[in-house]
Design a protein around this motif. Structure first.
Motif, mmCIF file in Angstrom:
data_model
loop_
_atom_site.group_PDB
_atom_site.id
_atom_site.type_symbol
_atom_site.label_atom_id
_atom_site.label_comp_id
_atom_site.label_asym_id
_atom_site.label_seq_id
_atom_site.Cartn_x
_atom_site.Cartn_y
_atom_site.Cartn_z
ATOM 1 N N GLY A 50 -3.153 24.998 6.742
ATOM 2 C CA GLY A 50 -4.201 23.988 6.614
ATOM 3 C C GLY A 50 -5.600 24.504 6.361
ATOM 4 O O GLY A 50 -6.578 23.779 6.605
ATOM 5 N N LYS A 51 -5.744 25.722 5.848
ATOM 6 C CA LYS A 51 -7.096 26.278 5.641
ATOM 7 C C LYS A 51 -7.858 25.508 4.577
ATOM 8 O O LYS A 51 -9.001 25.075 4.798
ATOM 9 N N THR A 52 -7.252 25.327 3.416
ATOM 10 C CA THR A 52 -7.938 24.622 2.331
ATOM 11 C C THR A 52 -8.112 23.145 2.669
ATOM 12 O O THR A 52 -9.147 22.540 2.338
ATOM 13 N N SER A 53 -7.112 22.559 3.330
ATOM 14 C CA SER A 53 -7.229 21.149 3.729
ATOM 15 C C SER A 53 -8.396 20.966 4.690
ATOM 16 O O SER A 53 -9.173 20.002 4.573
ATOM 17 N N ALA A 54 -8.551 21.875 5.658
ATOM 18 C CA ALA A 54 -9.676 21.789 6.597
ATOM 19 C C ALA A 54 -11.004 21.921 5.870
ATOM 20 O O ALA A 54 -11.992 21.252 6.229
ATOM 21 N N ALA A 55 -11.063 22.772 4.848
ATOM 22 C CA ALA A 55 -12.303 22.934 4.089
ATOM 23 C C ALA A 55 -12.679 21.633 3.370
ATOM 24 O O ALA A 55 -13.854 21.230 3.351
ATOM 25 N N LYS A 56 -11.696 20.936 2.802
ATOM 26 C CA LYS A 56 -11.990 19.675 2.106
ATOM 27 C C LYS A 56 -12.378 18.585 3.097
ATOM 28 O O LYS A 56 -13.282 17.778 2.822
ATOM 29 N N ILE A 57 -11.708 18.563 4.254
ATOM 30 C CA ILE A 57 -12.079 17.557 5.250
ATOM 31 C C ILE A 57 -13.501 17.799 5.730
ATOM 32 O O ILE A 57 -14.288 16.851 5.927
ATOM 33 N N LEU A 58 -13.874 19.073 5.923
ATOM 34 C CA LEU A 58 -15.238 19.397 6.342
ATOM 35 C C LEU A 58 -16.257 18.958 5.294
ATOM 36 O O LEU A 58 -17.320 18.419 5.625
ATOM 37 N N SER A 59 -15.922 19.187 4.023
ATOM 38 C CA SER A 59 -16.848 18.782 2.959
ATOM 39 C C SER A 59 -17.012 17.268 2.921
ATOM 40 O O SER A 59 -18.117 16.750 2.649
ATOM 41 N N LYS A 60 -15.946 16.515 3.208
ATOM 42 C CA LYS A 60 -16.064 15.050 3.254
ATOM 43 C C LYS A 60 -16.841 14.590 4.480
ATOM 44 O O LYS A 60 -17.627 13.636 4.416
ATOM 45 N N ALA A 61 -16.622 15.286 5.612
ATOM 46 C CA ALA A 61 -17.303 14.870 6.839
ATOM 47 C C ALA A 61 -18.814 15.020 6.728
ATOM 48 O O ALA A 61 -19.567 14.159 7.218
ATOM 49 N N VAL A 62 -19.287 16.079 6.096
ATOM 50 C CA VAL A 62 -20.740 16.289 6.004
ATOM 51 C C VAL A 62 -21.363 15.452 4.895
ATOM 52 O O VAL A 62 -22.588 15.242 4.894
ATOM 53 N N ASN A 63 -20.551 14.948 3.954
ATOM 54 C CA ASN A 63 -21.095 14.182 2.829
ATOM 55 C C ASN A 63 -20.708 12.721 2.848
ATOM 56 O O ASN A 63 -21.023 11.981 1.914
ATOM 57 N N CYS A 64 -20.005 12.279 3.898
ATOM 58 C CA CYS A 64 -19.573 10.882 3.986
ATOM 59 C C CYS A 64 -20.798 9.957 4.018
ATOM 60 O O CYS A 64 -21.827 10.263 4.645
ATOM 61 N N GLU A 65 -20.712 8.813 3.328
ATOM 62 C CA GLU A 65 -21.822 7.867 3.280
ATOM 63 C C GLU A 65 -22.127 7.288 4.660
ATOM 64 O O GLU A 65 -23.236 6.850 4.920
ATOM 65 N N ARG A 66 -21.140 7.315 5.553
ATOM 66 C CA ARG A 66 -21.331 6.808 6.909
ATOM 67 C C ARG A 66 -21.607 7.938 7.891
ATOM 68 O O ARG A 66 -21.490 7.754 9.092
#
Length: 592
Positions: A50-66
């Motif tokens: 899950g290394k790459t998956s965690a990286a994408k989730i982190l990128s969404k978490a910091v850039n989420c509109e909410r």
């Protein structure tokens, strides 16, 4: 949802989907909540965790509109576009195919510009260990002083290949292998959602084969369910993955235990007809015996055992094997697995390995593992080795009585090697109690020269190929040194081997190597024997000298010697001794 491409369908989209990585998830969520995000992260660990998956989730978490939020909503435009890979400010780079300095320089030039679509630019560099040295140097400055709107996430399965300067500038997270229970539990949920009927034993078997990687487990489940039409049983899982059923392992182990060669050959024939590869069969068989050993040593180990068979089915079989023999079996299978990588006929090597296990059924000790030496020589080989050591000690004692000085490492008789070391401690006591350097060893070759043409001489030398093969089976590295030598004489239970290369000879003469070779020679010849070594050139000169002085006393007293550094007299010129002292005998060649 059709049960195809299960990993793509069930790839983690939130931190809560990250199976088995709760410690990493909690740390990242706390950093987001407290606005203490680092500018660079290093995700390392086995594949499929899950290394790459965690990286994408982190990128969404910091850039989420909410957000920034501890969990991405996966509903806003930014989250959905990052998931689809259409946001130009969130860049995923495969370092295996973009490993040059130009690609990294392009990143370095672009990071200074502010993001145009999202809150923070995120660069995800997968398999970062594949970058070249120049590319790492170009990345180093950017990691050291990045702009505040940029975040780097480096992912790798081999963190030891990264320069320390890169690692020190990142927050490092170690992704661990997912446990068998967690994998089986998630696959059970997925099967219920996808309408797949799966046996628990089949799911556990898939989890064992995935070696802790959730991605591999889901890929195998997808493959097997497609193969069986949604009915996943243990037999189907074994057949679809090319494995061997536990019953076949049990039959093979029983045949090996009883030394039944015919049964072993029948099982091998069945495997080959079923299209199994010899190297994979040997690997799985070695894991099976490993499970038997764990069933003896740690019956309550739980998930750590049972890689290729159910631990409950191993207990009865494990009880019928001696612990020492299990160590010896695993050692032999591991040795043949290494040699099989370079074999032209792997199936033949597989057959030889199992036949050797059958023939060595009485060779293992019944004592505890600490007293077991993994060997296939058997008790007769141990007895011969002990007799050989007793004979060697007797010769050393005779040399002490006759000469009044410690005998050389090989003894005082013809078994002493030319150029051998001094006593076991490498020191002798001379005037003033000072420790002198190794004494000069002298060996009379008359007994070796006189043995030419005798029946014992010919019979012993004819078995040299068998000796080489046995040494190769025992220790392939020693065989690589010994193969440089050639047996030239056999006398007084001592085999004389002439070497072309000094380094090969000196390595063979090391106590551990020499003891092992002498044990093999004693076993092949059937009686205690020792090893003596000489340089080939010196032996040829001795043979020529003996022929030229046939019938005279000079031939009978022929002596060869190799001068070591010592405090004694030397017949050479002083400047020659100085050259040898400075450069070593191996680099100094004396010509008339």
């Amino acid at each position: 949802m059709a049960h195809l491409a299960l990993y793509r369908a069930w790839r983690p989209q939130t931190f809560q989907d990250m199976v088995g990585q709760q410690h990493i998830v909690q740390t990242l969520q706390n950093a987001i909540r407290e606005d203490r995000l680092s500018h660079a992260y290093l995700f390392s660990g086995p594949r499929g965790t899950g290394k790459t998956s965690a990286a994408k989730i982190l990128s969404k978490a910091v850039n989420c509109e909410r957000g920034p939020a501890i969990e991405p909503c996966n509903e806003c435009a930014q989250c959905t576009r990052i998931t689809s890979g259409s946001v130009m400010d969130v860049v995923e780079i495969d370092a295996a195919s973009n490993r040059g300095v130009e690609e990294i320089r392009d990143i370095r030039d672009k990071v200074k510009y502010a993001p145009t679509e999202v809150r923070r630019k995120v660069y995800i560099i997968d398999e970062v260990h594949m970058l070249t040295t120049e590319a790492f140097n170009a990345l180093l400055k950017t990691l050291e002083e990045p702009p505040g709107h940029v975040m780097f996430v480096l992912a790798t399965t081999e963190p030891h290949k990264l320069p320390p300067t890169i690692i020190s500038r990142c927050q490092r997270f170690e992704f661990r292998r997912v446990s068998l229970e967690e994998q089986a539990g998630l696959m059970r949920e997925i099967c219920a959602e996808e309408g797949i009927v799966a046996e628990d034993d089949a799911l556990k078997y898939i989890a064992r084969l995935s070696d802790g990687g959730m991605r591999d487990a889901l890929s195998l489940l997808d493959q097997i369910s497609s193969f069986t039409g949604g009915q996943v049983t243990l037999d189907h899982a074994v057949e679809a993955t090319g494995g061997l059923p536990a019953e076949q392992f049990g039959r093979l182990a029983s045949a090996i235990r009883g030394g039944d060669v015919s049964a072993v050959l029948r099982e091998i024939d069945d495997m080959m007809r079923a299209g199994k590869s010899a190297d994979k069969c040997l690997e799985q068989l070695m894991h099976y015996f490993r499970d038997l050993l764990l069933a003896q040593l740690a019956p309550d180990a739980g998930g750590s055992s049972g890689r290729v068979a159910d631990p409950e089915q191993l207990k009865e079989m494990a009880a019928s094997f001696d612990r020492g023999r299990l160590f010896a079996i695993i050692d032999l299978l591991n040795r043949y697995q290494n040699e099989m990588k370079y074999a032209a006929h792997p199936q033949t090597m597989f057959e030889i390995a199992l036949l050797k296990l059958c023939s060595a059924k009485d060779g293992a000790s019944s004592g505890p593992p600490s007293s077991v030496t993994p060997t296939t020589e058997g008790s007769s080989g141990e007895t011969a080795r002990l007799q050989m050591r007793v004979a060697e000690l007797e010769r050393k004692l005779d040399a002490v009585v006759k000469n009044g000085v410690p005998a050389a490492a090989g003894g005082g008789g013809p078994s002493a090697s030319l150029g051998g070391s001094g006593s076991s401690g490498g020191r002798s006591s001379f005037g003033g109690g000072q420790a002198a350097k190794p004494v000069r060893s002298r060996v009379k070759l008359d007994s070796f020269l006189a043995s030419q043409g005798t029946p014992n001489h010919g019979q012993a030398l004819s078995k040299w190929p068998q000796i080489l093969q046995r040494v190769k089976e025992e220790r392939v590295t020693v065989h690589a040194w010994l193969v440089d030598g050639e047996p030239v004489a056999y006398a007084d239970d001592t085999m004389l081997v002439a070497f072309r290369n000094t380094i090969h000879r000196e390595t063979t003469e090391k106590p551990a190597n020499k003891s092992m070779i002498e044990g093999v020679i004693s076993s092949i010849l059937g009686h205690p024997s020792t090893l003596a070594t000489v340089m080939q050139k010196e032996w040829q000169e001795a043979v020529a000298g003996a022929a030229g002085n046939a019938g005279g006393e000079a031939a009978a007293g022929e002596e060869l010697r190799l001068v070591h550094e010592d405090g004694g007299e030397s017949s050479r010129e002083p400047w020659i001794d100085e050259a040898v002292r400075m450069f070593g005998e191996q680099l100094v060649e004396i010509k008339d």
